[in-house]
Design an enzyme around this catalytic site. Structure first.
Site, PDB file in Angstrom:
ATOM      1  N   CYS A 117       0.874  -1.175   0.000  1.00 54.71           N
ATOM      2  CA  CYS A 117       0.000   0.000   0.000  1.00 54.71           C
ATOM      3  C   CYS A 117       0.912   1.226   0.000  1.00 54.71           C
ATOM      4  CB  CYS A 117      -0.872  -0.066   1.255  1.00 54.71           C
ATOM      5  SG  CYS A 117      -1.956   1.344   1.455  1.00 54.71           S
ATOM      6  N   CYS A 124      -2.483  15.007   2.773  1.00 51.46           N
ATOM      7  CA  CYS A 124      -3.609  14.985   1.835  1.00 51.46           C
ATOM      8  C   CYS A 124      -4.414  16.249   2.034  1.00 51.46           C
ATOM      9  CB  CYS A 124      -4.496  13.763   2.081  1.00 51.46           C
ATOM     10  SG  CYS A 124      -5.753  13.529   0.790  1.00 51.46           S
ATOM     11  N   CYS A 128     -11.139  14.411   4.270  1.00 49.16           N
ATOM     12  CA  CYS A 128     -12.214  13.476   4.617  1.00 49.16           C
ATOM     13  C   CYS A 128     -12.269  13.375   6.144  1.00 49.16           C
ATOM     14  CB  CYS A 128     -11.970  12.104   3.985  1.00 49.16           C
ATOM     15  SG  CYS A 128     -11.938  12.185   2.181  1.00 49.16           S
ATOM     16  N   LEU A 232     -16.417   5.672  -1.690  1.00 46.98           N
ATOM     17  CA  LEU A 232     -17.786   6.200  -1.771  1.00 46.98           C
ATOM     18  C   LEU A 232     -18.292   6.612  -0.383  1.00 46.98           C
ATOM     19  CD1 LEU A 232     -19.998   6.783  -3.836  1.00 46.98           C
ATOM     20  CD2 LEU A 232     -20.881   4.469  -3.457  1.00 46.98           C
ATOM     21  N   CYS A 351      -6.128   0.833   7.190  1.00 49.15           N
ATOM     22  CA  CYS A 351      -6.716   1.864   6.319  1.00 49.15           C
ATOM     23  C   CYS A 351      -7.051   3.115   7.120  1.00 49.15           C
ATOM     24  CB  CYS A 351      -8.035   1.388   5.718  1.00 49.15           C
ATOM     25  SG  CYS A 351      -7.913  -0.090   4.752  1.00 49.15           S
TER      26      CYS A 351
END
Ligand code: SAH
Length: 373
Positions: A117, A124, A128, A232, A351
């Site tokens: 990964c 970033c 989010c 999503l 994650c």
């Protein structure tokens, strides 16, 4: 010198960094030196297949060319600052990219494959609300060299398998950063990963994951047709605007339209939709129904990711039974759905837990801009 638009800037000067150039860029580089373009294939094989980073050892190049490259070109790798191993075998490296910045790379071993990964940005900018990388803000795009170097470093550090192959068999752009926001540097890396003169991974074994940058997504199939994953996380714009703020610019209908077109291209077939399970936020049965409706008759599959917590987050992971009920509802309504097994969370390698070391430069500015739109 080179006419290739992607390398114009990097090819100048006495010390050309050859790491991260795809075959076309490298061929242009050699043409610029007055050499035959197939030198690119030889150098790719040396670097990525054999792991030879010393031009002097590339014995099928002429002695004169080897000497010239030693002076004029470089294959400099970034350095690993630390390595952590999880109880489940997952390995996480912190890789220095200069000026005190560091990014994280994670290796996830499974019986039949080894998935790496990789990060595409130091930080970033997408903000989010449930992601640890977002908390640290954004510093800069990684170069193609810094991105492909993560694969080289992982392979080197893990060592060859018993059968002589490299341990990294699959690569996912699911580390720090938004790969499509660093399009010009990510595309050559994706091409390198699937190039038979380099790693030669199949398109299905290289996955770009995006929060949904529609204009870049529309170009990607033509530039690098690899597998696609889309974050999503919500079935309605109202909720997705809150979780994935880039949705205000590219709402769900537009994003899905670009996804279904992508599915017609070379990397297509099935698009994976990542959906992080947040307790009481996006995990109800009516939300599963709405999500199934978006997938109906389409080449998509849903991958449910149990939320991985990090310091300061306001979210909690949905209970296991609710994740299973959500999955069952999707399946009952004809959608393909799986639950991602959590790996490496004991070393903050799961994650959404990658933080690296990032000196934030633009987060507030972008946040303000997004709030205005
Ligand atoms: N920016 C790209 C690449 C990141 S991939 C993208 O958004 O797709 C990392 C995946 O982990 C994404 O699907 C992301 O939404 C998800 N993720 C982020 N934070 C998480 C968390 N705390 N727990 C579980 N998954 C998370």
């Amino acid at each position: 010198m080179s006419t290739h638009p992607l390398i114009a800037a990097r090819n100048e000067g006495p010390n050309a960094l050859l790491l991260g150039m795809d075959r076309g860029q490298l061929a242009d580089y050699f043409t610029g030196l007055g050499e035959r373009p197939f030198r690119a294939q030889q150098v790719l094989q040396w670097v990525y297949q054999r792991g030879e980073l010393d031009f002097g050892g590339m014995t099928d190049l002429s002695k004169a060319l080897r000497e010239r490259l030693t002076v004029e070109a470089s294959l400099q790798l970034p350095t690993i600052r630390s390595e952590q191993r999880s109880a489940d075998g997952t390995v996480k490296w912190l890789i220095e990219v200069g000026a005190g910045q560091a990014v994280e790379t994670v290796f996830i071993p499974e019986p039949q494959r080894g998935t790496l990964c990789i990060s595409s940005q130091a930080g970033c900018a997408l903000d989010c609300s449930f992601c640890a990388t977002a908390q640290g803000g954004f510093n800069r795009n990684l170069s193609s060299a810094e991105i492909i170097a993560q694969v080289l470093l992982a392979n080197q550090s893990l060592g060859r398998r018993a059968d002589g192959g490299w341990p990294v068999t699959n690569v996912v752009f699911m580390g720090m950063g938004e790969p499509l926001a660093n399009y010009r540097n990510v595309v050559p890396v994706a091409r390198l990963l699937i190039d038979d003169f380099s790693y030669g991974l199949s398109r299905r074994r290289v996955t770009i994951s995006t929060a949904g940058l529609v204009p870049q997504l529309r170009k990607l199939a033509a530039d690098a047709g690899v597998a696609l994953a889309v974050s999503l996380h919500a079935p309605t714009d109202e909720l997705r605007n809150e979780l994935v703020p880039i949705n205000r610019r590219y709402p769900i209908a537009e994003l899905l339209d670009a996804c279904w077109s992508y599915a017609d291209g070379p990397g297509g077939r099935t698009i994976t939709f990542e959906y992080v399970m947040l307790d009481g936020v996006n995990d109800s049965i009516p939300q599963a129904r709405d999500l199934a409706a978006l997938m109906r008759g389409r080449p998509g599959k849903v991958n449910l990711i149990p939320f991985n917590p990090f310091a300061g987050t306001r979210y909690r992971r949905s209970p296991k039974q609710r994740i299973e009920a959500f999955r069952n509802e999707l399946v009952k309504r004809g959608a393909l759905a799986t639950i991602r097994r959590t790996r490496g969370d004991d070393i903050d390698a799961a994650c959404g837990q990658l933080a690296g070391r990032v000196a934030d430069r633009i987060k507030r500015r972008l946040g303000a801009k997004l709030r205005r739109t």
